[in-house]
Design a protein around this motif. Sequence first.
Motif, PDB file in Angstrom:
ATOM      1  N   ALA A 137      43.433  54.428  38.853  1.00  0.00           N
ATOM      2  CA  ALA A 137      43.604  55.089  37.559  1.00  0.00           C
ATOM      3  C   ALA A 137      44.563  56.266  37.658  1.00  0.00           C
ATOM      4  N   SER A 138      44.593  56.899  38.815  1.00  0.00           N
ATOM      5  CA  SER A 138      45.479  58.048  38.991  1.00  0.00           C
ATOM      6  C   SER A 138      46.907  57.642  39.321  1.00  0.00           C
ATOM      7  N   ALA A 139      47.098  56.365  39.677  1.00  0.00           N
ATOM      8  CA  ALA A 139      48.440  55.884  40.033  1.00  0.00           C
ATOM      9  C   ALA A 139      48.678  54.513  39.416  1.00  0.00           C
ATOM     10  N   PRO A 140      48.818  54.428  38.075  1.00  0.00           N
ATOM     11  CA  PRO A 140      49.011  53.133  37.404  1.00  0.00           C
ATOM     12  C   PRO A 140      50.202  52.372  37.987  1.00  0.00           C
ATOM     13  N   GLY A 141      50.013  51.052  38.117  1.00  0.00           N
ATOM     14  CA  GLY A 141      51.090  50.214  38.626  1.00  0.00           C
ATOM     15  C   GLY A 141      51.025  49.952  40.112  1.00  0.00           C
ATOM     16  N   THR A 142      50.228  50.739  40.844  1.00  0.00           N
ATOM     17  CA  THR A 142      50.086  50.486  42.276  1.00  0.00           C
ATOM     18  C   THR A 142      48.986  49.464  42.514  1.00  0.00           C
ATOM     19  N   SER A 143      48.991  48.854  43.688  1.00  0.00           N
ATOM     20  CA  SER A 143      47.976  47.865  44.066  1.00  0.00           C
ATOM     21  C   SER A 143      47.118  48.414  45.196  1.00  0.00           C
ATOM     22  N   LEU A 144      45.906  47.945  45.240  1.00  0.00           N
ATOM     23  CA  LEU A 144      44.959  48.402  46.254  1.00  0.00           C
ATOM     24  C   LEU A 144      44.071  47.239  46.649  1.00  0.00           C
ATOM     25  N   SER A 145      43.818  47.103  47.953  1.00  0.00           N
ATOM     26  CA  SER A 145      42.931  46.050  48.454  1.00  0.00           C
ATOM     27  C   SER A 145      41.684  46.669  49.058  1.00  0.00           C
ATOM     28  N   ILE A 146      40.561  46.037  48.802  1.00  0.00           N
ATOM     29  CA  ILE A 146      39.290  46.555  49.293  1.00  0.00           C
ATOM     30  C   ILE A 146      38.330  45.398  49.533  1.00  0.00           C
ATOM     31  N   CYS A 147      37.450  45.555  50.507  1.00  0.00           N
ATOM     32  CA  CYS A 147      36.427  44.544  50.780  1.00  0.00           C
ATOM     33  C   CYS A 147      35.064  45.056  50.332  1.00  0.00           C
ATOM     34  N   TYR A 148      34.261  44.144  49.789  1.00  0.00           N
ATOM     35  CA  TYR A 148      32.911  44.507  49.386  1.00  0.00           C
ATOM     36  C   TYR A 148      32.050  43.250  49.311  1.00  0.00           C
ATOM     37  N   PHE A 162      33.719  39.566  49.814  1.00  0.00           N
ATOM     38  CA  PHE A 162      34.962  39.336  49.077  1.00  0.00           C
ATOM     39  C   PHE A 162      36.001  40.385  49.449  1.00  0.00           C
ATOM     40  N   GLU A 163      37.265  39.970  49.361  1.00  0.00           N
ATOM     41  CA  GLU A 163      38.347  40.932  49.386  1.00  0.00           C
ATOM     42  C   GLU A 163      39.015  40.878  48.023  1.00  0.00           C
ATOM     43  N   ALA A 164      39.291  42.045  47.451  1.00  0.00           N
ATOM     44  CA  ALA A 164      39.889  42.123  46.121  1.00  0.00           C
ATOM     45  C   ALA A 164      41.207  42.881  46.170  1.00  0.00           C
ATOM     46  N   ASN A 165      42.179  42.342  45.454  1.00  0.00           N
ATOM     47  CA  ASN A 165      43.435  43.053  45.229  1.00  0.00           C
ATOM     48  C   ASN A 165      43.430  43.508  43.776  1.00  0.00           C
ATOM     49  N   CYS A 166      43.537  44.802  43.562  1.00  0.00           N
ATOM     50  CA  CYS A 166      43.365  45.364  42.215  1.00  0.00           C
ATOM     51  C   CYS A 166      44.595  46.162  41.804  1.00  0.00           C
ATOM     52  N   ARG A 167      44.823  46.209  40.501  1.00  0.00           N
ATOM     53  CA  ARG A 167      45.847  47.086  39.926  1.00  0.00           C
ATOM     54  C   ARG A 167      45.510  47.291  38.457  1.00  0.00           C
ATOM     55  N   THR A 168      46.155  48.275  37.841  1.00  0.00           N
ATOM     56  CA  THR A 168      45.953  48.501  36.415  1.00  0.00           C
ATOM     57  C   THR A 168      46.620  47.362  35.637  1.00  0.00           C
ATOM     58  N   LEU A 169      46.009  46.992  34.516  1.00  0.00           N
ATOM     59  CA  LEU A 169      46.561  45.913  33.700  1.00  0.00           C
ATOM     60  C   LEU A 169      47.927  46.310  33.157  1.00  0.00           C
ATOM     61  N   SER A 170      48.065  47.572  32.771  1.00  0.00           N
ATOM     62  CA  SER A 170      49.357  48.111  32.332  1.00  0.00           C
ATOM     63  C   SER A 170      49.986  48.884  33.492  1.00  0.00           C
ATOM     64  N   PRO A 171      51.292  48.770  33.678  1.00  0.00           N
ATOM     65  CA  PRO A 171      51.934  49.524  34.751  1.00  0.00           C
ATOM     66  C   PRO A 171      52.056  51.015  34.456  1.00  0.00           C
ATOM     67  N   ASP A 172      51.732  51.407  33.220  1.00  0.00           N
ATOM     68  CA  ASP A 172      51.938  52.796  32.817  1.00  0.00           C
ATOM     69  C   ASP A 172      50.664  53.584  32.561  1.00  0.00           C
ATOM     70  N   SER A 173      49.545  52.882  32.391  1.00  0.00           N
ATOM     71  CA  SER A 173      48.321  53.586  31.997  1.00  0.00           C
ATOM     72  C   SER A 173      47.087  52.802  32.443  1.00  0.00           C
TER      73      SER A 173
END
Length: 300
Positions: free
Chosen positions: A216-227, A239-250
């Motif tokens: 949320a603090s860096a829209p448009g970036t991607s992050l991977s995490i396991c849980y 699972f491993e998840a690759n996440c990003r904001t739906l909008s690149p700006d917000s």
Amino acid sequence: MHSDSAPRRRARPIPTRLAGPPPDAHFRRLIENASDLIQVVSPTAGIVYTSPSVERLLGYTPEEILGASTMGFIHPDDHNHVQQEITALLARPGVTRATTYRVRHKDGRWRTLEARGRTLSLSDVSEGLVVNARDVTERVEAEAALRASEEHFRRLTENASDMIQIVDADARIVYTGPSVARLLGYTPAEIAGEWALSFLHPDDTATATASLAVLASAPGTSLSICYRVRHKDGRWRHFEANCRTLSPDSPDEGFVVNTRDIGNVFNVISNIRDRRFPSARDERRIEDSHHYPTIFRQTS
């Protein structure tokens, strides 16, 4: 009671040609400067009056189409439903109806108009119909493109081996791909609207919450995490998840999450903890997963 010699009121004739706008000066100024197309048509669909905006919208001058049949400008595939609308309007004077149809521009293109019409008189159909129409071609084309895009996305997600989810800014599940049934036992409808983090292992919730805050603090970036995620049968799946904001700006529109089951990898790791090297069988299982787990990774 009227005597036979008393003058009878004559029906107001329908003008067959109206060279200029109606006589009322205020009304004339309104329609001459209107962005919408205003037309008066006879009960048989002949054009009695057309506002000047017809030239901007369709390329014709009012004089070019005055007296012509409206149906001659309408796309053949729309003739039936337009004629049905005219019939319905004439059957109920004063009632307003709306419809959409395609009209031929002077340059040969088809433009989509959204029109509202009613009888010119609130009680009599003999004076014809008044139609107010606006060009909605761009909107219709955008809607068609969106439907095509959604259909393409649906086919991708239905056939994806990974699970695709969209969650809102509060991590409520907005969309889940059909593969969730195979991976976790739930149907998409069962988990729609649920808080996504409620399916995570309690020991993983804090990490996942922190990860969403980072995104949320860096829209448009991607992050991977396991849980770990709770299967419908109660088991915990890795699972491993690759996440990003739906909008690149917000972050306001939420997040898109692409997840894959990495249970095989974790099983292999558990099996080889006490060995220096994995067995050939373990190596094959790792290779078959096509993926090694990444605990935390952020990319621009």
